[in-house]
Structures are given as structure tokens and as C-alpha cells.
Write a protein that holds these residues in place. Structure first.
Motif, PDB file in Angstrom:
ATOM      1  N   MET A   1      39.035  30.606  27.310  1.00 43.81           N
ATOM      2  CA  MET A   1      39.348  31.344  28.521  1.00 43.81           C
ATOM      3  C   MET A   1      40.373  32.298  28.170  1.00 43.81           C
ATOM      4  O   MET A   1      41.487  31.727  27.448  1.00 43.81           O
ATOM      5  N   PRO A   2      40.390  33.415  28.393  1.00 43.84           N
ATOM      6  CA  PRO A   2      41.610  34.350  28.198  1.00 43.84           C
ATOM      7  C   PRO A   2      42.861  33.754  28.718  1.00 43.84           C
ATOM      8  O   PRO A   2      42.939  33.202  29.951  1.00 43.84           O
ATOM      9  N   LYS A   3      43.910  33.889  28.135  1.00 40.55           N
ATOM     10  CA  LYS A   3      45.235  33.476  28.670  1.00 40.55           C
ATOM     11  C   LYS A   3      45.481  34.116  29.927  1.00 40.55           C
ATOM     12  O   LYS A   3      45.051  35.214  30.271  1.00 40.55           O
ATOM     13  N   ASN A   4      46.237  33.432  30.940  1.00 41.53           N
ATOM     14  CA  ASN A   4      46.660  34.154  32.180  1.00 41.53           C
ATOM     15  C   ASN A   4      45.262  34.102  32.950  1.00 41.53           C
ATOM     16  O   ASN A   4      45.280  34.824  34.140  1.00 41.53           O
ATOM     17  N   ARG A   5      44.315  33.614  32.685  1.00 40.01           N
ATOM     18  CA  ARG A   5      43.119  33.572  33.796  1.00 40.01           C
ATOM     19  C   ARG A   5      42.650  32.162  34.144  1.00 40.01           C
ATOM     20  O   ARG A   5      42.643  31.204  33.522  1.00 40.01           O
ATOM     21  N   LYS A   6      42.621  32.071  35.647  1.00 44.29           N
ATOM     22  CA  LYS A   6      42.350  30.577  36.072  1.00 44.29           C
ATOM     23  C   LYS A   6      40.948  30.687  36.540  1.00 44.29           C
ATOM     24  O   LYS A   6      40.678  29.570  36.640  1.00 44.29           O
ATOM     25  N   LEU A   7      40.515  31.629  37.148  1.00 41.89           N
ATOM     26  CA  LEU A   7      39.290  31.873  37.680  1.00 41.89           C
ATOM     27  C   LEU A   7      37.963  31.547  36.664  1.00 41.89           C
ATOM     28  O   LEU A   7      37.976  31.923  35.472  1.00 41.89           O
ATOM     29  N   ASP A   8      37.284  30.280  36.774  1.00 39.82           N
ATOM     30  CA  ASP A   8      35.994  29.937  35.863  1.00 39.82           C
ATOM     31  C   ASP A   8      34.845  30.639  36.020  1.00 39.82           C
ATOM     32  O   ASP A   8      33.727  30.104  35.776  1.00 39.82           O
ATOM     33  N   ARG A   9      34.839  31.750  36.546  1.00 36.16           N
ATOM     34  CA  ARG A   9      33.706  32.666  36.616  1.00 36.16           C
ATOM     35  C   ARG A   9      33.914  34.053  36.600  1.00 36.16           C
ATOM     36  O   ARG A   9      35.216  34.392  36.857  1.00 36.16           O
ATOM     37  N   PRO A  10      33.029  35.008  36.473  1.00 32.61           N
ATOM     38  CA  PRO A  10      33.422  36.317  36.708  1.00 32.61           C
ATOM     39  C   PRO A  10      34.084  36.837  37.837  1.00 32.61           C
ATOM     40  O   PRO A  10      33.711  36.418  38.849  1.00 32.61           O
ATOM     41  N   VAL A  11      35.017  37.713  37.709  1.00 36.48           N
ATOM     42  CA  VAL A  11      35.419  38.538  38.830  1.00 36.48           C
ATOM     43  C   VAL A  11      34.496  39.630  39.097  1.00 36.48           C
ATOM     44  O   VAL A  11      34.169  40.584  38.073  1.00 36.48           O
ATOM     45  N   ILE A  12      33.850  39.694  40.359  1.00 37.05           N
ATOM     46  CA  ILE A  12      33.140  40.903  40.881  1.00 37.05           C
ATOM     47  C   ILE A  12      33.457  41.954  41.784  1.00 37.05           C
ATOM     48  O   ILE A  12      34.018  41.704  42.623  1.00 37.05           O
ATOM     49  N   LEU A  13      33.412  43.070  41.175  1.00 33.99           N
ATOM     50  CA  LEU A  13      34.098  44.254  42.011  1.00 33.99           C
ATOM     51  C   LEU A  13      32.802  45.002  42.298  1.00 33.99           C
ATOM     52  O   LEU A  13      31.955  45.354  41.795  1.00 33.99           O
ATOM     53  N   GLY A  14      32.859  45.281  43.761  1.00 30.59           N
ATOM     54  CA  GLY A  14      31.715  45.929  44.275  1.00 30.59           C
ATOM     55  C   GLY A  14      32.287  47.743  44.304  1.00 30.59           C
ATOM     56  O   GLY A  14      33.230  47.806  44.809  1.00 30.59           O
ATOM     57  N   ILE A  15      31.394  48.643  43.996  1.00 24.33           N
ATOM     58  CA  ILE A  15      31.602  50.144  44.213  1.00 24.33           C
ATOM     59  C   ILE A  15      30.682  50.660  44.800  1.00 24.33           C
ATOM     60  O   ILE A  15      29.582  51.032  44.162  1.00 24.33           O
ATOM     61  N   VAL A  16      30.568  50.779  46.193  1.00 24.59           N
ATOM     62  CA  VAL A  16      29.515  51.405  46.872  1.00 24.59           C
ATOM     63  C   VAL A  16      29.795  52.634  47.644  1.00 24.59           C
ATOM     64  O   VAL A  16      31.001  53.128  47.931  1.00 24.59           O
ATOM     65  N   GLY A  17      28.754  53.534  47.665  1.00 20.54           N
ATOM     66  CA  GLY A  17      29.044  54.818  48.384  1.00 20.54           C
ATOM     67  C   GLY A  17      28.027  55.633  48.214  1.00 20.54           C
ATOM     68  O   GLY A  17      26.830  55.370  47.449  1.00 20.54           O
ATOM     69  N   ASP A  18      27.584  56.741  48.884  1.00 15.20           N
ATOM     70  CA  ASP A  18      26.527  57.496  48.862  1.00 15.20           C
ATOM     71  C   ASP A  18      26.302  58.229  47.481  1.00 15.20           C
ATOM     72  O   ASP A  18      27.262  58.124  46.593  1.00 15.20           O
TER      73      ASP A  18
END
Lengths: 312, 312
Positions: free
Chosen positions: B1-18
């Protein structure tokens, strides 16, 4: 849930074997017995990672796991088994290209046929019944040449060359899967005969004790011709039952075996009419006792699994 | 795991729009800030169930959930979130065809951009940060005509006709998703100006209390120009913060806001150089304070999520 069904997930049948071992024919036959609308069929060839051109360029054969999305295949089997739909990739055998995927929903029965169906433990754990097809090698070669030249756009020379190139991969990746099967089904020609397909082939079933096979002793006792059951050691030394069914078995004896097995699964008696038909090389419908009885033995286990008899 | 990373799964960003709301541009910008090798990008358009010809025949627009494998999209987001690879379908925008799927492995960050990313509860539950893009409508129309005529092989007439046909679907299927976003990001033109793209656009962020947004009061207090933060009621009456950033904000003020936010995430200071670049209509690299600061606010949340600050 359909009546007489106890299992709350699809029953999964594996049909694995080398190229042109007869997987699609057996798959179509079993699907026909169970009823096409109750069966979803998945071919592992669809999980090729490279198209025909790319394989020619990178030198990998379709038999090589590196040439296939084995992890995705594993994931998809698991999803179907858990009742979820998948978006299944498609490998087009006519053109050798990877086409747009198709949406597949799980059905009561799922038949997974292909080259690499038993290549990982996670995959193997998903099946209810595991069949390995291992026809006599000369027969397989004849079948492969016939199919690849008539349906897949190869020349006979190309097929023979491909067979030579694949010997290594076949030995390393395909044949080791034989050991995981509950049943090894081998069609072979009567001694001294060149007959390649059709009604007169014999079949040998190597039955491993990993599934509770039906007790066939009542009909094979004292018999010398047609249908034989013998205790034997498998090629790996393990104890197995070997069931031999001759292409020349008479109708009366074949019918006796059919009766015996169908009587063990009365819940499925309505399926009996669909048994044993296949399309021969001349595209005519034919029936064969070895094929019909092979389909029946596999169907027996699928019905038992659906009834929940094999559930943990 | 990269340093400074705690979450053990991917971070997910949603970008929704027309359609043509600027999703791909924002996605590319954020991916650029985080580092392309650490980001997997998924476009929900790839989950179209029908190609362009089929849609023309069946009369469904790409905005209609029935025109998309929403359940498979849901399944794939969940698989990626759990660290599994997927075989992602591909919709080819140039040709309007469904092509061979591609193998996608999860990375540290996953950006899921598209029309229907928040259409089911199961999908919405997968995101760490949910952005909805809602540019001024005239701006979106201009962007759509420009893109679809230059990159997707449509004529201007066809695009205008499509926009008319899609009003119903846009209202019924796309815009209702706005309510699920943590941030609504709206680019708009300075009053009385026809400027369609580029550096001089303003941006308005509607910040919902569903995420702990950084405290910007130190830099906006007493300010009348450039960057404004106001407590307001959203279109649905709910309390929100509204952050307005003018395209004319001076460099000093913009830099002050950058400093403030970067100082809140010292673990990510090495990413700062990548901020705020975009390719304008003339294919030249440009920077814009509203765009850079929008990317920064989103990046802030992604970094916080990766550090485990938002983990349940």
C-alpha cells in the motif's frame, strides 16, 4: 421455483476437454434433454484475451491460460452460481474476432463447456458435476479437421500444423484437468474400424467415486456383450468404475439401462423423450445408444443435484 | 500500500451529469492531478445495451436506463470496489458500435463518469465522493454541438434534433440524480458574455453537508470579489453552502485558497504541480482558477477518503 426442485441456485455442469473432443455436441445434447429454455450455456472460448491475429503475432495458443481471461471466467461462474447476470464476452469462431459481449442470465441449469473449465480451484469448486471428454486421439484429430475446415475457415494443412504446435499446450494445460472430473467420457471406434462418427462408436465412462453414481449392477451382471461395468485402476492408479457401452449394444439391453436410470429419477421422467438425438456429419438426426446413455448418466446427476441430493 | 494511505480498497469518485456537461474534461483533470497510473476511469456510456443503429430503430435514447446494462454497471462498480478486475464493455463513440470489451484492474482511485452513475441505490452506496456537473444550459448546448460535430460524426442539425428528443429523458433520468451528489459543480458565463469555454468561466459549487467540506472561511471572510461562500437553500429547499469562484479572480486570492486547501492535506502536497491544466477548444494547454480550484476541492475529498477519514 419449478416443482421437484430443491436447490435454490443453478446447477452447474462442466464439460471440459481438448479442442474438438465433442464438447459442443454433448452440451447441445444435454441442453436438449433438460429443455433449452432451462439451460444457459457458456463456452470458455469466449474468454480468449486475444483474437486470432493477435495469437498469431504473440505465438500463444488458445489453450494457454495466459491467452484467456481465466480470472474473469472464474468471476462469471461464481456470479451465475449466485444467481446474478453477467455480460459475457464473445469469441467469434468464424471470424476469429472478439465481438460485442452479450447479456446472460442464470437459468436452472448452466453448462460450462470449454478448454480450461477446471484450471483453477475456485472454478472447480463451482460445479455440481464435472465431465471430461477424452475421445480416442485419432477420432479427435478427424473431428477437428472436419470441423475446422468446414466451420472455422481453416485449411486441412493449417489444422494439422495447429495440432502439432499445440501438443505441448495440450499436455500442459488441458489434459491435467482430467483428474478433476467426476466422469471421464471417451468415445472410441470398434477395434479395426475406421468409422469416425455416428451411431456405431463405443463409449467408455470412467466413473470416479466423487459422485454417487447410480447402481448399474442389476443390468450389467453376467453380461458379456453391449454394456460392461468393471472395477479398475485409473491411469493415475486410483480406483474407479469403468463402464463400457458398445455401439452394437442391442436395443433391449440399452432400454433396460435407460429404464433403470430413469426409474431412479422419477421426478424427471418427462424429459425422457429428448434423449440421445444428435446431428451427424450429414446433418441428419440420428440416435446412438452410447450417446443416449452418456447423456442420461449426466442428466441423472444434474437432476439429483437440482433435487438437492448433493447439497452440502 | 502506498504511504499515507489507510483505506484498503479503491477510493471511488462519481462524476455524473447530462451529455456534454464536461464530465470527461473534469475526469481527465482529476486523473491528471492524482497521477494517471493510480487512477482507473470507467465511463458509464460503455454500458449501453444497444449500438447507435439499434437505438435509432428502437427509439430509445442513451439516457434511458432501459438502454443500458445498469445492473452490470452496478455489479462492476462493486467488483472494482472490492478489489476485483472486470471485463468492461466498450461503446465506441466515433462509430456508435459496441466493441470488444477490455480488461480493467482496480487502482488506488476509480473515477466513474457518465450519465447514469447515481441511478440506483446499490450504485450510490459505492462512491466515496459524488459530484454532479450542471453547467449553465446554453453552455452545455454549445459544448455538445462542438463535441458531437467534431468528434462523434454528427451534423449540427442532428445534434440539435437529438437535444430536443432528449428533453424528456434528461428530465426524467439524468437531472433527478443531482440530489444524490455531495457537490454540484456548475460552470457559467460571466453576465452578458458569450464566452463558451476556457479560462474566463465562473464556477458555482453547491456543497451539501453529506461530506465534511474544508473550512474556507479564513479566505472568503470579508471578500466581495473573486471567491464567495454563502449559506443558501438549494433548489429543493435544503440548506447548503454555495461557493462562487469567478473566472476573473486574481492570482493572489486563488493562490490563497489553494494554499489553504493543500495545507489541510499535507500528505498530498506532491500532487500540487498537476493542478488546473486543461486542453481548450484550440487544443492548447491552459489554466483556469475556477477549474483548478474545483479539481482541488474534489481532490481534497479523495485524499481524505484514501487516508481513511471517511471510512465507516
Amino acid at each position: 421455483m419449478p416443482k421437484n426442485r430443491k436447490l435454490d441456485r443453478p446447477v452447474i455442469l462442466g464439460i471440459v476437454g481438448d479442442s474438438a473432443a465433442g464438447k459442443s455436441t454433448l452440451t447441445a445434447g444435454i441442453a436438449n434433454v433438460l429443455g433449452a429454455d432451462r439451460v444457459a450455456t457458456i463456452c470458455t472460448d469466449d474468454y480468449h484475451a486475444y483474437d486470432r491475429k493477435e495469437r498469431a503475432a504473440n505465438g500463444l495458443s488458445a489453450l494457454d491460460p495466459r491467452c484467456n481471461h481465466v480470472d474473469i471466467l472464474e468471476q462469471h461462474i461464481r456470479l451465475l452460481r449466485d444467481g446474478h447476470p453477467i455480460l459475457k464476452p464473445i469469441y467469434n469462431h468464424s471470424t476469429g474476432t472478439l465481438d460485442r459481449p452479450e447479456y446472460v442470465e442464470p437459468k436452472e441449469y448452466i453448462i460450462l463447456e470449454g478448454l480450461l473449465g477446471y484450471s483453477t480451484r475456485a472454478m472447480r469448486d463451482c460445479y455440481d458435476v464435472k465431465v471430461y471428454l477424452e475421445p480416442e486421439e485419432d477420432l479427435r484429430v478427424a473431428w477437428k479437421i472436419h470441423r475446422d475446415t468446414t466451420k472455422r475457415g481453416y485449411t486441412e494443412e493449417q489444422v494439422i500444423k495447429q495440432l502439432e504446435h499445440r501438443v505441448h499446450d495440450s499436455e500442459h494445460f488441458i489434459r491435467p484437468q482430467r483428474t478433476f472430473a467426476d466422469m471421464v467420457v471417451s468415445f472410441y471406434r470398434p477395434e479395426g474400424q475406421g468409422e469416425e462418427t455416428g451411431a456405431k462408436l463405443n463409449v467408455r465412462h470412467t466413473l470416479r467415486p466423487t459422485l454417487p453414481h447410480p447402481d448399474l449392477t442389476p443390468i450389467v451382471e453376467g453380461s458379456k456383450h453391449g454394456i460392461r461395468l468393471e472395477l479398475a485402476r485409473d491411469t493415475d492408479g486410483k480406483p474407479v468404475d469403468v463402464l463400457d457401452i458398445s455401439g452394437e449394444v442391442d436395443d433391449r439391453r440399452a432400454m433396460a439401462m435407460e429404464d433403470l436410470v430413469w426409474n431412479l429419477i422419477p421426478e424427471a421422467s418427462h424429459l425422457r423423450d429428448n434423449l440421445g438425438r444428435f446431428t451427424d456429419v450429414n446433418n441428419t438426426q440420428a440416435t446412438s445408444h452410447p450417446l443416449a446413455l452418456s447423456q442420461l448418466l449426466i442428466t441423472y446427476h444434474l437432476v439429483k443435484a437440482a433435487l438437492g441430493h448433493y447439497a452440502v
